[in-house]
Structures are given as C-alpha cells and as structure tokens.
Design a protein around this motif. Sequence first.
Motif, PDB file in Angstrom:
ATOM      1  N   TYR A 114     -10.659 -11.148  -6.349  1.00  0.00           N
ATOM      2  CA  TYR A 114      -9.544 -10.466  -6.599  1.00  0.00           C
ATOM      3  C   TYR A 114      -8.973  -9.567  -5.532  1.00  0.00           C
ATOM      4  CZ  TYR A 114      -7.151  -7.277  -9.809  1.00  0.00           C
ATOM      5  OH  TYR A 114      -6.336  -6.217 -10.217  1.00  0.00           O
ATOM      6  N   GLN A 115      -9.536  -9.023  -4.693  1.00  0.00           N
ATOM      7  CA  GLN A 115      -9.022  -8.101  -3.833  1.00  0.00           C
ATOM      8  C   GLN A 115      -8.272  -9.212  -2.603  1.00  0.00           C
ATOM      9  OE1 GLN A 115      -8.766  -5.470  -3.519  1.00  0.00           O
ATOM     10  NE2 GLN A 115     -10.081  -4.727  -5.233  1.00  0.00           N
ATOM     11  N   ARG A 116      -8.859 -10.491  -2.616  1.00  0.00           N
ATOM     12  CA  ARG A 116      -8.025 -11.611  -1.811  1.00  0.00           C
ATOM     13  C   ARG A 116      -6.897 -11.939  -2.360  1.00  0.00           C
ATOM     14  NH1 ARG A 116     -13.399 -14.380  -1.395  1.00  0.00           N
ATOM     15  NH2 ARG A 116     -14.494 -13.722   0.431  1.00  0.00           N
ATOM     16  N   PHE A 117      -6.821 -12.274  -3.686  1.00  0.00           N
ATOM     17  CA  PHE A 117      -5.620 -12.598  -4.335  1.00  0.00           C
ATOM     18  C   PHE A 117      -4.490 -11.470  -4.265  1.00  0.00           C
ATOM     19  CE2 PHE A 117      -3.306 -12.037  -8.686  1.00  0.00           C
ATOM     20  CZ  PHE A 117      -2.568 -13.184  -8.482  1.00  0.00           C
ATOM     21  N   ALA A 118      -4.961 -10.101  -4.214  1.00  0.00           N
ATOM     22  CA  ALA A 118      -4.158  -8.955  -4.346  1.00  0.00           C
ATOM     23  C   ALA A 118      -3.598  -8.766  -3.015  1.00  0.00           C
ATOM     24  CB  ALA A 118      -5.096  -7.732  -4.529  1.00  0.00           C
ATOM     25  N   ALA A 119      -4.154  -9.234  -2.018  1.00  0.00           N
ATOM     26  CA  ALA A 119      -3.777  -8.994  -0.681  1.00  0.00           C
ATOM     27  C   ALA A 119      -2.750 -10.159  -0.391  1.00  0.00           C
ATOM     28  CB  ALA A 119      -4.996  -9.106   0.326  1.00  0.00           C
ATOM     29  N   PHE A 120      -3.044 -11.332  -0.906  1.00  0.00           N
ATOM     30  CA  PHE A 120      -2.055 -12.580  -0.763  1.00  0.00           C
ATOM     31  C   PHE A 120      -0.788 -11.824  -1.487  1.00  0.00           C
ATOM     32  CE2 PHE A 120      -0.059 -15.830  -3.101  1.00  0.00           C
ATOM     33  CZ  PHE A 120       0.352 -16.840  -2.067  1.00  0.00           C
ATOM     34  N   CYS A 121      -0.776 -11.350  -2.760  1.00  0.00           N
ATOM     35  CA  CYS A 121       0.411 -10.933  -3.314  1.00  0.00           C
ATOM     36  C   CYS A 121       1.179  -9.835  -2.743  1.00  0.00           C
ATOM     37  CB  CYS A 121      -0.014 -10.259  -4.765  1.00  0.00           C
ATOM     38  SG  CYS A 121      -0.441 -11.584  -6.027  1.00  0.00           S
ATOM     39  N   ARG A 122       0.491  -8.692  -1.820  1.00  0.00           N
ATOM     40  CA  ARG A 122       1.086  -7.882  -1.059  1.00  0.00           C
ATOM     41  C   ARG A 122       1.688  -8.264   0.346  1.00  0.00           C
ATOM     42  NH1 ARG A 122      -3.665  -5.258  -2.139  1.00  0.00           N
ATOM     43  NH2 ARG A 122      -4.450  -5.607   0.158  1.00  0.00           N
ATOM     44  N   SER A 123       1.191  -9.793   0.792  1.00  0.00           N
ATOM     45  CA  SER A 123       1.718 -10.150   1.856  1.00  0.00           C
ATOM     46  C   SER A 123       3.166 -10.386   2.283  1.00  0.00           C
ATOM     47  CB  SER A 123       1.336 -11.537   2.108  1.00  0.00           C
ATOM     48  OG  SER A 123       1.572 -12.654   1.369  1.00  0.00           O
ATOM     49  N   ARG A 124       3.537 -10.113   3.256  1.00  0.00           N
ATOM     50  CA  ARG A 124       5.020 -10.211   3.814  1.00  0.00           C
ATOM     51  C   ARG A 124       5.746 -11.360   3.224  1.00  0.00           C
ATOM     52  NH1 ARG A 124       6.520  -8.376   9.739  1.00  0.00           N
ATOM     53  NH2 ARG A 124       5.634  -6.526   8.988  1.00  0.00           N
ATOM     54  N   PRO A 125       5.388 -12.501   3.535  1.00  0.00           N
ATOM     55  CA  PRO A 125       5.895 -13.886   2.821  1.00  0.00           C
ATOM     56  C   PRO A 125       6.097 -13.856   1.517  1.00  0.00           C
ATOM     57  CG  PRO A 125       4.228 -14.299   4.534  1.00  0.00           C
ATOM     58  CD  PRO A 125       4.050 -13.032   4.385  1.00  0.00           C
ATOM     59  N   VAL A 126       5.167 -13.486   0.716  1.00  0.00           N
ATOM     60  CA  VAL A 126       5.301 -13.485  -0.868  1.00  0.00           C
ATOM     61  C   VAL A 126       6.560 -12.230  -1.273  1.00  0.00           C
ATOM     62  CG1 VAL A 126       4.330 -12.768  -3.118  1.00  0.00           C
ATOM     63  CG2 VAL A 126       3.209 -14.212  -1.397  1.00  0.00           C
ATOM     64  N   ARG A 135       0.887  -1.318   0.025  1.00  0.00           N
ATOM     65  CA  ARG A 135      -0.013  -0.113   0.163  1.00  0.00           C
ATOM     66  C   ARG A 135       0.880   1.326  -0.089  1.00  0.00           C
ATOM     67  NH1 ARG A 135      -4.598  -1.404  -2.160  1.00  0.00           N
ATOM     68  NH2 ARG A 135      -5.912  -2.500  -1.082  1.00  0.00           N
ATOM     69  N   LEU A 136       0.726   1.920  -1.033  1.00  0.00           N
ATOM     70  CA  LEU A 136       1.449   3.251  -1.194  1.00  0.00           C
ATOM     71  C   LEU A 136       1.079   4.406  -0.195  1.00  0.00           C
ATOM     72  CD1 LEU A 136       2.026   3.402  -4.965  1.00  0.00           C
ATOM     73  CD2 LEU A 136       3.758   2.326  -3.406  1.00  0.00           C
ATOM     74  N   THR A 137       2.065   5.224   0.137  1.00  0.00           N
ATOM     75  CA  THR A 137       1.492   6.268   0.935  1.00  0.00           C
ATOM     76  C   THR A 137       1.175   7.372  -0.033  1.00  0.00           C
ATOM     77  OG1 THR A 137       3.945   7.090   1.211  1.00  0.00           O
ATOM     78  CG2 THR A 137       3.025   5.717   2.961  1.00  0.00           C
ATOM     79  N   GLU A 138       0.649   8.437   0.426  1.00  0.00           N
ATOM     80  CA  GLU A 138       0.366   9.506  -0.569  1.00  0.00           C
ATOM     81  C   GLU A 138       1.900  10.187  -1.099  1.00  0.00           C
ATOM     82  OE1 GLU A 138      -2.517  10.758  -1.789  1.00  0.00           O
ATOM     83  OE2 GLU A 138      -3.146   8.735  -1.173  1.00  0.00           O
TER      84      GLU A 138
END
Length: 291
Positions: free
Chosen positions: A255-267, A142-145
Amino acid sequence: MTELAENAPEALDDALPLGPGSLVWKYFGENRMYLIGPRPAVLQNMLAELGQGVLDHSTFFSDTAERLKRTIPPIFKTVYGSEQDNAGTQVRDFHHNIKGDLPGPDGTPVGRYHALDPETYYWAHATFVEQVIYFADTFVKRLTEAEKEQIFLESKTWYRRYGVSDRPQPATYAEFVQYWDRMLTEVAVPHKSARYGVGYVTKGFPCPKGVNPLVWKAVAKVFDPVAAFLTTGGLPPRARDLLGLPWSERQERNYQRFAAFCRSRPVNWAWDRLPMSVRYSKFAQVGYARG
C-alpha cells in the motif's frame, strides 16, 4: 439537544475562506479521492449515534448507490458554493428528523441520539476534513504542517456554512489532531453500519442494479480485490482492528509503495496536464468556473 448557530457564516475571524485559492477546493473535489475508498463514511458510522441514525433512517442498506447520489451532491455544493449561495443549511435540514433511541449491548435504550447534536454533527464533518488531509498527504504530496493547518482553518468556514453550533470544533489543527486521536481510541465502536460499509472486503461486492450478473462476475474478479485493498489500506489501524479487517505487514508495504508511486513527480506531472473535466468532479468544475 440540538444547537443551531446564529450568524454562523459571518463568524470567520479565526478561519480562512474557501475559494479557488484554497487547499480544500484544490483537493476535496479531485477525482483521485476515490483512491482512499469509503474512509470517511466508514469512520462516520463508528460513532454509535451516527451509525444508529444511518441504521434507523437511511436507505444505505437497501440502496447504497441511491443514498450516495442523494447525499454527496449537497456536500460538494456546500464546499464549492459561494458564501452567499451554498447548500449548507439544506444539508443541515435533511437531518432534523434523524433521531431516536440509542440501544445498549442488550438492545435496551441507553440514551437518545439526534443527528444535529453538535458533537455528532461535527464528527461527520471531521471525517471529511481528515479525508482531505489524508488523501492529499498520501496520494498527492507530503503536506507541510502549515498546509495541514490551512486546510483545517478553511474547514471552519466550510463547517459554519451548515449553521450548526461549532462548539465542539477545535481551535487549531493541533487540537484537531488530539480530538481525532481521542475519538478513534476512546469513542469509536464497530457499529453495524460501519461493519456493513466494509463487508465487501471479505464477501465481495453484490452485483449492482442494472448490471448483467455474468458480466459482474467477470468484472468482480478484478474489482473486488482492488476495492478491498484500497478500502482496508485506507483506514486507520485502530479502525481496522475494531472492524476485524485482515491486513498484513506485506499488504501495508504494498500500500505504501502504491501511495508513493501516486505521489511521484511523473504521475503528478501527467495528472496535472489532463483536462479539468477528468481531474475534478462536476461540482468543483462549476466552482472554479465561477471563480
């Protein structure tokens, strides 16, 4: 009327530089970018002038793969080249003769288009800027402004390498967001070029040249639904509506679950430990090696 900018690369007082420390370099050449599907290409063609230019002058319909091979490398070389040595003006010059009549609903010309008109050219660039932000914010972190603002300010340096008037370019990221929202809600249309670019969502991909049809038939059973999911999910809701792409609340949750998985720390931890040759395009690798 086209406008070429004089001394554009030097006019960087309101921008940030590209280079190994820039966020544009960090994200634009990442191979995970494929997760957003053809988002920028589809959105580009939803501007009538740009979509018509593709329809009239491009091999996009007859040989999509060849067109991508010819188009993508110079854009990467514009981003990952140095300030003194990049492909920006080469990309610009490809478009000098991309012009013609803009037809109305009944086919009667309602105006003219030219790929180097500043408003048209900037829209094409804007889809790449938004691509970087959307990809990173959706599939990396998640990018900051402040990070979004940094990417936008770096994109000014990128755009000025083309040597086209930056008159339509917003001054700040907040203004860019306003510009983006206005273009999608008031200007974007379901042009034939854009509809063609997402036609496989409902029809499936045609068999690529050089691939055995029987092999492709087997591969397509997995490839087509994955491609449709990433393509449709990766488009703004307004674009999906205009293009008539089916998308349910359940699909959006997945889609949002998949995106959250991709953003996860282990990935991200695992991805960051892969070789550079796996993580980045060859153009990005050359840029980072040069420093």
